[in-house]
Structure formats: C-alpha cells, structure tokens
Design a protein around this motif. Structure first.
Motif, PDB file in Angstrom:
ATOM      1  N   GLY A 159       3.059  10.741   4.424  1.00 19.61           N
ATOM      2  CA  GLY A 159       3.063  10.034   3.106  1.00 19.61           C
ATOM      3  C   GLY A 159       2.134  10.850   2.116  1.00 19.61           C
TER       4      GLY A 159
ATOM      5  N   VAL B 183       0.684   8.535   7.624  1.00 17.62           N
ATOM      6  CA  VAL B 183      -0.071   8.622   6.795  1.00 17.62           C
ATOM      7  C   VAL B 183      -0.265  10.015   6.251  1.00 17.62           C
ATOM      8  CG1 VAL B 183      -2.511   8.365   5.972  1.00 17.62           C
ATOM      9  CG2 VAL B 183      -1.519   6.563   7.356  1.00 17.62           C
TER      10      VAL B 183
ATOM     11  N   TYR C 143       4.367   5.732  -0.533  1.00 16.67           N
ATOM     12  CA  TYR C 143       3.854   4.065  -0.317  1.00 16.67           C
ATOM     13  C   TYR C 143       4.227   3.561   0.802  1.00 16.67           C
ATOM     14  CZ  TYR C 143       3.212  -0.884  -1.332  1.00 16.67           C
ATOM     15  OH  TYR C 143       2.705  -2.104  -1.247  1.00 16.67           O
ATOM     16  N   ALA C 144       5.382   3.897   1.262  1.00 16.05           N
ATOM     17  CA  ALA C 144       6.119   3.237   2.568  1.00 16.05           C
ATOM     18  C   ALA C 144       5.458   3.809   3.510  1.00 16.05           C
ATOM     19  CB  ALA C 144       7.414   3.458   2.552  1.00 16.05           C
ATOM     20  N   ASP C 145       5.145   4.931   3.593  1.00 18.10           N
ATOM     21  CA  ASP C 145       4.510   5.638   4.695  1.00 18.10           C
ATOM     22  C   ASP C 145       2.950   5.201   4.921  1.00 18.10           C
ATOM     23  OD1 ASP C 145       6.601   7.249   5.417  1.00 18.10           O
ATOM     24  OD2 ASP C 145       5.791   9.116   4.568  1.00 18.10           O
ATOM     25  N   PHE C 146       2.295   5.115   3.766  1.00 19.65           N
ATOM     26  CA  PHE C 146       0.817   4.524   3.846  1.00 19.65           C
ATOM     27  C   PHE C 146       0.848   3.160   4.396  1.00 19.65           C
ATOM     28  CE2 PHE C 146      -0.081   7.786   0.061  1.00 19.65           C
ATOM     29  CZ  PHE C 146      -0.442   8.554   0.844  1.00 19.65           C
ATOM     30  N   THR C 147       1.682   2.203   3.978  1.00 18.32           N
ATOM     31  CA  THR C 147       1.606   0.852   4.340  1.00 18.32           C
ATOM     32  C   THR C 147       2.361   0.606   5.752  1.00 18.32           C
ATOM     33  OG1 THR C 147       3.660   0.453   3.152  1.00 18.32           O
ATOM     34  CG2 THR C 147       1.779   0.093   1.835  1.00 18.32           C
ATOM     35  N   GLY C 148       2.807   1.625   6.376  1.00 14.66           N
ATOM     36  CA  GLY C 148       3.212   1.493   7.682  1.00 14.66           C
ATOM     37  C   GLY C 148       4.852   0.648   7.629  1.00 14.66           C
ATOM     38  N   HIS C 149       5.551   0.869   6.522  1.00 10.21           N
ATOM     39  CA  HIS C 149       6.803   0.071   6.358  1.00 10.21           C
ATOM     40  C   HIS C 149       7.620  -0.005   7.776  1.00 10.21           C
ATOM     41  CE1 HIS C 149      10.618  -1.214   4.878  1.00 10.21           C
ATOM     42  NE2 HIS C 149       9.777  -2.000   3.910  1.00 10.21           N
ATOM     43  N   GLU C 150       8.032  -1.183   8.046  1.00 11.96           N
ATOM     44  CA  GLU C 150       9.058  -1.067   9.273  1.00 11.96           C
ATOM     45  C   GLU C 150      10.154  -0.103   9.568  1.00 11.96           C
ATOM     46  OE1 GLU C 150       9.680  -1.258  13.189  1.00 11.96           O
ATOM     47  OE2 GLU C 150       7.771  -1.899  12.177  1.00 11.96           O
TER      48      GLU C 150
END
Length: 118
Positions: free
Chosen positions: A48, A45, A21-28
């Motif tokens: 992820g 992506v 999820y962090a990878d998909f949403t581009g978490h800083e």
C-alpha cells in the motif's frame, strides 16, 4: 492533449490512493486476493505504501514533471509484478491489475507526450 493527461493521471491518482487505503486498512477483498496469490497479509501495508507513493508522485508530477514520470514508471513496474504474481499461481482474474497497469501506462505515455521524458 493536456486535458487527456490531466484526466487520466487524476483517475490514476484516485485509483492508486484508493488501493493504498484498502491495503492500509486491511480491507477483506484485498486480503482475499493476497491469500489467493500466496502473498502474506503482513506485506499489505508495504505494498500500500508503494501504491500511495506512486499516487503522490503522480500528483507531484503536475508541478515537477520528472517526478510524475518516475512515479508512473514505478507504478507500471508495480502492476507488472502484480500480474506476475497472479500468473505465478495460475490465477487468471487479472481485470483489476490490468486496469491499473493500463491507467499507469497511459499516464506515463501522456505525461511524456506532454512534458518530454525528463
């Protein structure tokens, strides 16, 4: 043994799903790690997706043990690669990758102990 297998594998599923999820949403935080390692953010992506596939494979492994074994093997290889990426740039902040490797490895060992190799 079964309770340990279910507990550790469930924790591994949740941890990898959260990472995906962090990878998909581009978490800083993930982006900062990618920058530090010289990994293009455009890869996040895809990476992820690999973590998500591993989480889904572990989940499916509760019904089809061979899928769980294959997924755990894939996650072990994924996190060995992640550790290699850290070491390549002499980044010794390995706690996250080592934790995820340990979870995947213990899930693999407990799954094989519970169900056999295939």
């Amino acid at each position: 043994m079964f309770a340990a297998y279910v507990t550790v594998t469930s924790l591994t599923i949740v941890a990898n799903a959260a990472g995906a999820y962090a990878d998909f949403t581009g978490h800083e935080a993930v982006g900062a790690i990618a920058d530090r390692l010289g990994v293009p953010r455009s890869w996040m992506v895809r990476l992820g997706a690999l973590m998500g596939a591993g989480a889904l494979g572990l989940l499916a492994g509760f019904a089809v043990p061979a899928l769980g074994t294959a997924a755990a093997c894939g996650l072990v290889l994924y996190f060995l690669g992640a550790i290699g990426a850290h070491l390549r740039v002499r980044d010794h902040d390995l706690a996250g990758a080592l934790t995820m490797l340990a979870l995947a490895g213990v899930s693999l060992v407990l799954g094989v102990a519970q169900h056999g190799v295939w």
